[in-house]
Each structure stands twice: as structure tokens, then as C-alpha cells.
Design an enzyme around this catalytic site. Structure first.
Site, PDB file in Angstrom:
ATOM      1  N   HIS A 166       0.838  -1.205   0.000  1.00 57.88           N
ATOM      2  CA  HIS A 166       0.000   0.000   0.000  1.00 57.88           C
ATOM      3  C   HIS A 166       0.877   1.261   0.000  1.00 57.88           C
ATOM      4  CE1 HIS A 166      -3.504   2.509   1.445  1.00 57.88           C
ATOM      5  NE2 HIS A 166      -2.489   3.241   1.899  1.00 57.88           N
ATOM      6  N   GLU A 167       1.806   1.324   0.949  1.00 59.80           N
ATOM      7  CA  GLU A 167       2.658   2.507   1.052  1.00 59.80           C
ATOM      8  C   GLU A 167       3.583   2.660  -0.148  1.00 59.80           C
ATOM      9  OE1 GLU A 167       1.982   4.674   3.165  1.00 59.80           O
ATOM     10  OE2 GLU A 167       0.635   3.443   4.389  1.00 59.80           O
ATOM     11  N   HIS A 204       1.926   4.886  -2.683  1.00 63.62           N
ATOM     12  CA  HIS A 204       2.106   6.310  -2.368  1.00 63.62           C
ATOM     13  C   HIS A 204       3.534   6.767  -2.690  1.00 63.62           C
ATOM     14  CE1 HIS A 204      -1.790   6.639  -0.566  1.00 63.62           C
ATOM     15  NE2 HIS A 204      -1.516   5.904   0.499  1.00 63.62           N
TER      16      HIS A 204
END
Length: 433
Positions: A24-25, A28
Site C-alpha cells: 500500500h505505502e 504512495h
């Protein structure tokens, strides 16, 4: 041995959880760097740092509590109306805004003026904030589709698992025949356990859904072609009219609802059947729809969750579970007396469901979730576009920091809900067995 397998299952889930958070990170991180935003930190977990290493201008690390993760981007919020970023107010609500703004510039270095998050165009900020949840959606889809097409689902087939001896209305919910009950059409026709029905009234059938619909639509004489020990035989039956469970448009049984329909009187066997690509896409769509419905229904589940956590209420099968509850389920899966391939499939489905939940939850348009920042960027884009159309002054960047008091309230609600789920997961957990 059971305890060892349970611990192993928990560890496997925790590893999958950490990977999902890191994935997920990473969404980003990569998009932020792609648009020239400086990212001082990329961390998996919260609390004390267990390990970290700096590469370039980013510190990569793992923290002690595997309950989330984050990246720090410089300039998440624009300066205040007076151009200042330091906290300077004694008002508690205003202080929240200014503290958040100040924290966004704590690691500001010379040359960062052109690497601030808020200076990027709204569509770029939307991509950066959407990339994290989208990575979870990709992971959930890949896992789900791969397992669905290679392993499959428990599916009803056209093979006979048992024959009902008499006609009993399904609404009566009894298995014992009374003397007044007529003989079931399947029993009278000579249908046997192990037969595989291959045609109904001359129409070839390959799946249970088609066969079930044909049976329901028929009352009276019918021919049933079965494969019995490799040889096809035609049986003659007279289907009865009976009260049977109603189904929705997707073929799912509607609880406690019955309708009159044709009745043959046998139980269909189940097998684990791999799905086609098209069917897998349909199942994934259903999974997303069910996930959205579950999030909408969360507030309505709080009373039952409270009763299960602090009272003597039962923990329902569809009760929300947290990280601890999911880990316990993972441990339970590994301790089940089932083939290893079934355990692997169930663990992967659990991980896919967790990633889908991360995607849907983070898309809620509320701060501090990713969806809140996306909503802010979209609002800014809309107001600036309207200003150009009506030839008004540019309103400038939307100050998301002004929503921080609301974000603290939302975060407080999330924390309370998480603690409630944690207590329920510890003292009254959901059990799959």
C-alpha cells in the site's frame, strides 16, 4: 501440534499483513517520487523503530506494531492565509490546524520549496493518494482471481448426494417423513445416490444452477437422464408442487422466504470447482459489492458487537473483525483437519479479503484517510475551474488542514471502534470451525 499449527497460521497472516501494508505505502511512495515530491520516511508499522536504513533522501524502516504504515511527504498542507506555517494559537481547535500544518514542514530543507505536496496539481495529488488503496485492490484482485481459477470454490453439482424419501415443505424444516407425506418424485423415479444428472426433459445440463431452474419451472411429468456407473439411463418422474426456498437474481437462497415451485426431491453433491475467467470476474465483483455493503452496515453492527464484547451476546458470523481477529482466523485455518491445498486457498482468500477491505475503507472521503485527501484535491480542482469559468480570482490551494478538527473526531471514532472490535476478537472471537 494444534497449537504449533495455530501459531504458524498467525505468523503467516502477520507476514501477509506486513506485505499488504508495505505494498500500500509503496503505491504512495512511487507516485510521490514520480511527481517530484520529497518523501523523508517510508515506514511499515507504528511505534518504536525496529530497523531502518536511509537510501537517497528517504528513510525506509519497520516499526514494532504491525497495525498500519505511512509515508511522510513534505508540505501536505499549504501555509496559512498569512503565509506562516508555525503554530501560534491558544485556541484548541485552531491549534490542531496549525500543529498539523507545522508538522508538514518539520523536515523542510533548502530546495524543498519546489518539492512540496500541496504545490502539485490536484490530479497529481489524487493519483498519489489513490495509488496506495489501488495497490491493495490490485493485490486483492490478483490473489482472488488466481485462486478462483486454479483452486476454485465449493460448488453444487448435478451429482446426487442423497434422495429425499418423501415430499416435505422446506418451510417446515424437518427431515423425518410422516405417514401422510407422499413419496418424493426422485424416490418414485428410482434416482440413486451417485447418479449424475446430465439432461432434464432432453435438455443437456452441466451445472446445478441450470438444473435447479428447470426443476423449479416444471410441475408434472418429466424425463431425467442420468449417468450411472458410466452408462446413461432415462428415468421418468412426475414432479410435485412444493414450497421451496426462494432465490434472488444471482441464484442465492433468500433466508426464510419460500415459494411454490416444481420439486424433485434430492440433495446435490458439492465439489471444489475452478472458475472460468468470466465467472471469476463476476465473483470478484460480488466480493466488492458485499464489501461496500458491509462498510455501510458497520454502524448497525455496533450494538451486537458491544453485546458480544461486554455482554453474553453471541458473536455473529458476519461480525466485523480486526487484525487480531483475522490473525486468529488464520491460525484456525492452519489447524483445521483439511488438505494443505485447502488451507493455502483459505489463507489466500483471507488475505485477499483483507486487502479489499483496506481499499474500500481508505476510499471513504474522510480525513485522515486517503479518501479525505482525494476529496480535498477534487474540491480544489472544482473551485479553481469554476473560478476560471466565471472569471473570478483564483481561490488557491484548498487548505485541507482546516479539516483537522474533523479528522481528529473521525480518528477518535475509528480508535473507539477498533478497541471495541479488539475486545470482541480477544474474548468472543469469530470462529470458522
Amino acid at each position: 501440534m494444534t497449537i504449533l499449527l495455530t501459531v504458524l497460521g498467525i505468523l503467516v497472516f502477520v507476514v501477509g499483513l506486513l506485505f499488504s501494508i508495505a505494498w500500500h505505502e509503496l503505491g504512495h511512495l512511487t507516485t510521490a517520487k514520480m511527481f517530484g515530491i520529497r518523501v523523508p520516511q517510508y515506514m511499515v508499522g507504528f511505534g518504536p523503530t525496529l530497523w531502518s536504513r536511509k537510501k537517497g533522501d528517504t528513510e525506509y524502516g519497520i516499526k514494532a506494531i504491525p497495525a498500519g504504515g505511512y509515508i511522510r511527504m513534505i508540505g501536505m498542507f499549504p501555509p496559512g492565509a498569512d503565509g506562516r506555517i508555525q503554530a501560534r494559537s491558544t485556541s484548541p481547535w485552531r491549534a490542531m490546524i496549525e500543529d498539523a500544518r507545522s508538522a508538514a514542514y518539520e523536515e523542510l530543507e533548502p530546495g524543498d520549496e519546489k518539492r512540496l505536496f500541496y504545490t502539485r496539481k490536484p490530479w497529481k495529488r489524487v493519483i498519489v493518494m489513490f495509488a496506495g488503496p489501488f495497490m491493495n485492490l490490485i493485490l486483492a484482485t490478483v490473489i482472488f482471481m488466481s485462486v478462483a481459477m486454479s483452486f476454485g470454490f465449493q460448488t453444487q453439482t448435478t451429482q446426487v448426494a442423497g434422495v429425499q424419501k418423501c415430499v416435505i415443505s422446506q418451510s417446515e424444516q424437518r427431515d423425518t417423513c410422516a405417514q401422510s407425506d407422499p413419496v418424493s418424485p426422485a424416490q418414485a423415479a428410482g434416482l440413486k445416490k451417485g447418479d449424475r444428472i446430465v439432461a432434464f426433459n432432453g435438455e443437456r445440463v452441466a451445472d446445478w444452477a441450470t438444473l435447479s431452474n428447470l426443476i423449479r419451472e416444471t410441475i408434472g411429468p418429466a424425463t431425467i437422464t442420468v449417468d450411472r456407473d458410466g452408462t446413461e439411463q432415462v428415468l421418468n418422474a412426475t414432479l410435485a408442487k412444493n414450497m421451496v426456498a426462494a432465490k434472488d437474481s444471482k441464484g442465492e437462497v433468500i433466508p426464510d422466504k419460500y415459494i411454490p415451485a416444481g420439486y424433485l426431491g434430492f440433495a446435490a453433491a458439492t465439489e471444489i470447482v475452478p472458475l472460468s475467467f468470466t465467472d471469476s470476474v463476476g465473483r470478484m465483483g460480488d466480493m466488492i459489492t458485499n464489501g461496500v455493503d458491509s462498510i455501510i452496515a458497520l454502524p448497525s453492527k455496533i450494538p451486537d458487537l458491544w453485546s458480544a464484547a461486554f455482554g453474553d451476546g453471541p458473536r455473529k458470523d458476519d461480525s466485523p473483525v480486526g487484525v487480531v481477529g483475522a490473525a486468529r482466523i488464520g491460525g484456525e485455518v492452519m489447524s483445521l483437519d483439511i488438505p494443505a491445498q485447502n488451507q493455502i486457498a483459505m489463507m489466500l482468500f483471507l488475505l485477499a479479503g483483507f486487502n479489499l477491505s483496506l481499499f474500500l475503507f481508505n476510499m471513504l472521503p474522510l480525513l485522515p484517510l486517503d479518501g479525505g485527501h482525494i476529496a480535498g484535491a477534487l474540491w480544489e480542482s472544482a473551485t479553481r475551474r469554476l473560478a476560471r469559468i466565471f472569471k473570478r480570482p483564483d481561490p488557491g490551494p484548498f487548505d485541507v488542514a482546516r479539516l483537522m478538527p474533523v479528522a481528529y473526531v473521525v480518528a477518535g471514532i475509528f480508535v473507539c471502534f477498533t478497541l471495541l472490535v479488539l475486545v470482541a476478537d480477544v474474548f468472543n472471537p469469530v470462529k470458522i470451525s
